[in-house]
Each structure stands twice: as C-alpha cells, then as structure tokens.
Design an enzyme around this catalytic site. Structure first.
Site, short mmCIF file in Angstrom:
data_model
loop_
_atom_site.label_atom_id
_atom_site.label_comp_id
_atom_site.label_asym_id
_atom_site.label_seq_id
_atom_site.Cartn_x
_atom_site.Cartn_y
_atom_site.Cartn_z
N ASP A 46 -9.85 -3.37 -5.44
CA ASP A 46 -8.94 -2.45 -4.75
C ASP A 46 -8.87 -1.15 -5.54
OD1 ASP A 46 -6.89 -1.10 -3.54
OD2 ASP A 46 -5.34 -2.61 -3.94
N SER A 76 0.83 -1.21 0.00
CA SER A 76 0.00 0.00 0.00
C SER A 76 0.87 1.27 0.00
CB SER A 76 -0.95 -0.05 1.19
OG SER A 76 -1.92 0.93 1.11
N HIS A 80 -8.09 -4.67 -0.87
CA HIS A 80 -6.97 -3.87 -0.42
C HIS A 80 -6.62 -4.17 1.05
CE1 HIS A 80 -4.08 -0.69 -0.70
NE2 HIS A 80 -4.46 -0.28 0.49
#
Ligand SMILES: *[C@@H]1O[C@H](CO)[C@@H](O)[C@H](O)[C@H]1NC(C)=O
Ligand SMILES: *[C@@H]1O[C@H](CO)[C@@H](O)[C@H](O)[C@H]1NC(C)=O
Length: 401
Positions: free
Chosen positions: A341, A189, A371
């Site tokens: 995501d 991320s 995600h």
C-alpha cells in the site's frame, strides 16, 4: 474471420499485458486482485483518455462509475436504516431495532475515496456499517461529506467536524440512546485522514463536552508533505493505488491547478517557510527499520510551487503535521496498515508519533494486504482480504468500545 479473431486475440493480450502488475508472493486470491487492479488501471486509463480528448474530466468519469454502486437505505429485521442530515450534512444512520436496557455504543464512519469519490451509500460501506451496527448492537453513522473537486479543503474536514459535533450534542445522544462515554470515530484511506483530523480537533476543543473514546484508522492517508517515502517508492505502480493517482486525488483536495500535482511528483511542492514541519514526517526516524530498508532519506525540496496553498501546512488537512502537544490528548487508537500500500508509511509513522507522546495504540499490519481492500469485499469481487479486515475491525471494536 480467422484473421479478425487472431487480431482481436492479439489486441486483448496486448491490452492485458499493458495493465498487468506483477503480484507479490503469497498474496491471497491473487487472481482476483490481479483482475481488480487491471480494472482500476483500465478505468484510470479511460478517464485520462477522455480528459485528454476534452470529453469529460478524469474525476467525472470515475465518480460516474462509483455512483453505479450506490444503494438505497434498506432497513432489515434488526436495523432501521435512514438517509437523513446532521445540520445540513447528509448521513446514513443505522439504528438497532431491539429494545435496549442501557444506552448503546456508537461509531461514526468516514468512507474512503480520495476526497473525490464515494459515499456511505456505496455497497461495501453500507454493508460494513450495517454489519457493525448489527454485531455491536451499536448506533452507526456514515458521513457523506462534500467531495472534491467541486469542494476543496476545508469543506470535507468541516463537514466531518460539524457532523461529529452535532452527534455529540446531549439532546442528539439522548434521542438515539447513545452512551456518551462509548463513541468511536473510524475511517479508511482518505476517510481515515478525516477521522484523524476530526478526532484531533474534537479532543483539543475545550468547548466540546463529550469526548471520543477511541479512533480507528484503516490504511489512512495522513500526509503528502514528503511524496517520496519508502512505501511510495515500492508502490509507485502499485496495486489499485499508484503514486500518480494518489497525487492527482490529494491535489484535487486542495486545488484544480495542475501545477500542484506536477510539483508533488517531484517532491517540491512544500512552501519555502515549511521546513520545520519535516520532522513530523521524517521517515528516517519515524519508520521502523524493517520498512526503511536501505532507502536513503532525501529531504523534500522547498518552493517548487510558485504560489502558496495554506492547506499544505495545515494539520487539519494533513494530520501527521500536528505537533506533539496536539497529539497528547488523543484517545485509544487502532491503526491497520497494509504491506502493499502506497499509504503504508503514513499509518506506520502515526503509530510511532502517537506512541512517542504516550497515546495507547494497537497496530495491526497485514503482510499480504493491499490498499482499499474493504471496498472490494462485496459484489462482484467478494475479496476475502476485505472480509478479514472487516472482522479484525469489528471484533476489536466489540472488545474495546
Ligand atoms: C531527518 O532525520 C535524519 C536522521 O535520520 C536527520 O539527519 C535529518 O536532519 C532529519 N531531517 C529533518 C528535516 O528533520
Ligand atoms: C502546537 O500547535 C498548536 C496549534 O497550531 C499551537 O497552538 C501550539 O502552540 C503548538 N505547540 C507547540 C509546542 O509548538
């Protein structure tokens, strides 16, 4: 009594339905994902209420919740775990105890958390890094870079780079028995953003002697230049990470000023003289057709923000903005993207851009992925998807590093 119970029941249903997001078909453990999505949305809602009531800022509330999950550095039979510093940057270090005939492989890991939250001390990342050290018999470093909004760009990036440069010093590699030719930088991320940006910097800096053997980018966030990609549209109210939350967090990386997220929501935040950068994030060219679907490309509108924020055009903040010559020297790259995501297309576009300049890329796409799954593989969710990603990541490292 009966009436009270009925009212409470109704209230619960109302509350639950407000935070309910329909789950895609064939998603594994969909009830768990539904629960954690509802939890994430309730936390966001509560944090926004507190902010609006002037009790505390949104990010103060969320980071309080994150901190409940921090662990102590616990050594075990196989690994010595210590919290120490590289230069003055806090890191959690995992050193295998077994004697080794040869120098070991090493992984430097950047945790996710939207530049604002989280730590290598979080239960899930501590578990992941320990697992990596153990499975690979490798030295692992979790970097605790400074967080927004107390610190804005480039603090996070600079901490990451300083920690990596320190680790790559001859005397430090020798001290920890690390093989300089077998070092990987990883992140997920926003940590994937930092891993990407730091790797670009290290590989292009002639003064750094030892280079990185590979980078691993797990559902990374790599740009916000265009805030209206197909994956943004499909996941606007998506699971765990909504477009609003993503924009709020990435804005805080640059500034506390609310004008930035307002402009970003309308995709009008890029400065007037920045049109030449759009080709680096032009999804109508860079995204495989399967993901483009029938979406119509519209160019972001320039100049919606009345002042200029240099970070917005800086590839150290948004590494998809690096030009082709900056990408050419990059090492073997593993990129993992998830279908459900918001950041999916960032990773997909980086795959294309790297392949276009001849960088070797291995790409895995998880059709039922969401995600941040790695963050939910430990208690209380024990999400199987997170464990699956961990296993893909670690077995790929084991074969290639
Ligand atoms: C983006 O790509 C399309 C082709 O699909 C092209 O027509 C357009 O001019 C490009 N825009 C920019 C800003 O690069
Ligand atoms: C790419 O970017 C670097 C760093 O900003 C710059 O020095 C270089 O001139 C650029 N190269 C090209 C071909 O634009």
């Amino acid at each position: 009594m009966g009436l009270k119970a009925l009212c409470l029941g109704l209230l619960c249903v109302l509350f639950a339905s407000h935070f309910y997001t329909p789950m895609p078909d064939n998603i594994e453990e969909s009830w768990k994902i539904m629960a954690l999505d509802a939890m994430a949305k309730i936390c966001t809602f509560t944090a926004m209420c507190f902010e609006n009531m002037g009790i505390m800022r949104y990010e103060e509330f969320i980071s309080m919740i994150f901190r409940l999950d921090y662990t102590q550095p616990l050594s075990d039979e196989y690994i010595t775990v210590t919290d120490t510093t590289f230069v003055d940057i806090p890191v959690r270090l995992y050193l295998p105890k077994r004697k080794s005939e040869t120098r070991r492989r090493a992984v430097i890991y950047f945790h996710g958390g939207g530049f604002c939250f989280g730590s290598s001390k979080q239960r899930a990342f501590d578990f992941l890094n320990r697992w990596t050290a153990n499975t690979l018999d490798a030295v692992v470093v979790g970097v605790d870079y400074r967080l927004a909004p107390q610190h804005h760009f480039p603090a996070q990036f600079e901490d990451g780079l300083a920690a990596v440069k320190f680790f790559l010093l001859e005397k430090i590699l020798t001290k920890y028995g690390v093989d300089p030719t077998r070092i990987c930088i990883s992140g997920d991320s926003s940590g994937g953003n930092l891993a990407t940006a730091v790797t670009q910097q290290v590989q292009n800096d002639a003064e750094i002697k030892h280079k990185i053997k590979m980078q691993v980018l797990l559902y990374p966030g790599l740009q916000i230049t265009d805030s209206y990609l197909p994956s943004h549209r499909e996941n606007e109210h998506g699971i765990v990470l909504t477009r609003d939350v993503a924009i709020k967090l990435v804005s805080l990386y640059f500034t506390k000023d609310e004008a930035l997220p307002r402009a970003m929501r309308r995709n009008q935040h890029m400065p007037l003289e920045s049109r030449h950068l759009f080709k680096f994030v032009n999804w109508s060219i860079l995204l495989p057709e399967k993901y483009r679907k029938d979406y119509v490309y519209t160019e972001p509108i320039l100049g919606g923000l009345s002042y200029s924020l240099p970070g917005l055009t800086d590839s150290r903040a948004l590494p998809l903005l690096a030009n082709d010559s900056q990408l050419q020297n990059l090492p073997l790259t593993y990129i993992l993207t998830c279908q459900h995501d918001l950041l999916r297309d960032d990773g997909l576009m980086y795959v294309t851009r790297l392949r276009n300049v001849g960088v070797q890329v291995v790409h895995d796409h998880i059709e039922d992925g969401i995600h941040g799954a790695l963050s939910y593989m430990t208690s209380p969710f024990y999400l199987r998807l997170g464990l699956r990603i961990r296993d893909m990541y670690v077995s790929w490292l084991d074969k290639n590093l």
